[in-house]
Design a protein around this motif. Structure first.
Motif, mmCIF file in Angstrom:
data_model
loop_
_atom_site.group_PDB
_atom_site.id
_atom_site.type_symbol
_atom_site.label_atom_id
_atom_site.label_comp_id
_atom_site.label_asym_id
_atom_site.label_seq_id
_atom_site.Cartn_x
_atom_site.Cartn_y
_atom_site.Cartn_z
ATOM 1 N N SER A 220 0.852 -1.182 0.000
ATOM 2 C CA SER A 220 0.000 0.000 0.000
ATOM 3 C C SER A 220 0.888 1.233 0.000
ATOM 4 C CB SER A 220 -0.879 0.016 1.249
ATOM 5 O OG SER A 220 -1.493 1.278 1.420
ATOM 6 N N THR A 221 0.408 2.276 -0.610
ATOM 7 C CA THR A 221 1.105 3.550 -0.550
ATOM 8 C C THR A 221 0.690 4.343 0.691
ATOM 9 O OG1 THR A 221 -0.586 4.573 -1.932
ATOM 10 C CG2 THR A 221 1.378 3.737 -3.046
ATOM 11 N N SER A 222 -0.332 3.861 1.414
ATOM 12 C CA SER A 222 -0.884 4.617 2.538
ATOM 13 C C SER A 222 -0.458 4.133 3.919
ATOM 14 C CB SER A 222 -2.410 4.603 2.486
ATOM 15 O OG SER A 222 -2.858 5.174 1.291
ATOM 16 N N SER A 223 -0.596 2.800 4.163
ATOM 17 C CA SER A 223 -0.384 2.331 5.535
ATOM 18 C C SER A 223 -0.156 0.821 5.595
ATOM 19 C CB SER A 223 -1.601 2.672 6.403
ATOM 20 O OG SER A 223 -2.721 1.899 5.993
ATOM 21 N N GLU B 278 -3.617 -0.908 5.533
ATOM 22 C CA GLU B 278 -4.163 -1.029 4.185
ATOM 23 C C GLU B 278 -3.443 -2.116 3.392
ATOM 24 O OE1 GLU B 278 -3.915 1.890 0.600
ATOM 25 O OE2 GLU B 278 -5.748 2.367 1.710
ATOM 26 N N ALA B 279 -2.156 -2.288 3.620
ATOM 27 C CA ALA B 279 -1.418 -3.361 2.951
ATOM 28 C C ALA B 279 -1.981 -4.726 3.352
ATOM 29 C CB ALA B 279 0.069 -3.269 3.280
ATOM 30 N N VAL B 280 -2.294 -4.893 4.637
ATOM 31 C CA VAL B 280 -2.910 -6.141 5.114
ATOM 32 C C VAL B 280 -4.283 -6.311 4.480
ATOM 33 C CG1 VAL B 280 -3.838 -7.335 7.140
ATOM 34 C CG2 VAL B 280 -1.624 -6.177 7.282
ATOM 35 N N GLN C 76 11.455 9.581 1.455
ATOM 36 C CA GLN C 76 10.069 9.455 1.893
ATOM 37 C C GLN C 76 9.579 8.037 1.651
ATOM 38 O OE1 GLN C 76 7.318 12.374 0.545
ATOM 39 N NE2 GLN C 76 8.735 14.080 0.832
ATOM 40 N N ILE C 77 8.716 7.585 2.536
ATOM 41 C CA ILE C 77 8.123 6.254 2.372
ATOM 42 C C ILE C 77 7.152 6.295 1.202
ATOM 43 C CG2 ILE C 77 6.658 4.483 3.414
ATOM 44 C CD1 ILE C 77 7.759 5.466 6.137
ATOM 45 N N ARG C 78 7.367 5.408 0.238
ATOM 46 C CA ARG C 78 6.502 5.354 -0.945
ATOM 47 C C ARG C 78 5.541 4.164 -0.911
ATOM 48 N NH1 ARG C 78 6.700 10.426 -2.622
ATOM 49 N NH2 ARG C 78 8.819 11.064 -3.083
#
Length: 71
Positions: A15-18, A21-23, A53-55
């Motif tokens: 996920s690009t968000s969190s 959200e990846a889970v 930055q975290i992508r």
């Protein structure tokens, strides 16, 4: 209550968000072809960094589901 047998698979969601959200992305994708998903266990969390930055968040997990009885 009958005894259950479970199968586990390993997959990685991103996920690009969190992390959450990846889970969710991984579970939702698995649910398109796997029935009776019962649990997950996160085994690794990592990310992709660009320009300081975290992508992307990447979460590797075990996913457990109930095997169906043969009819």
């Amino acid at each position: 209550m009958p005894d259950h047998v479970y199968k586990t698979i390993e997959l990685t969601g991103s996920s690009t968000s969190s992390i959450e959200e990846a889970v969710q992305n991984a579970v939702a994708r698995a649910a398109r072809t796997i029935e009776h998903i019962r649990w997950f266990e996160v085994t690794d969390i990592r990310g992709h960094v660009e320009d300081n930055q975290i992508r992307h968040w990447q979460v590797t997990m075990k996913l457990g589901f109930t095997l169906l009885d043969e009819e």
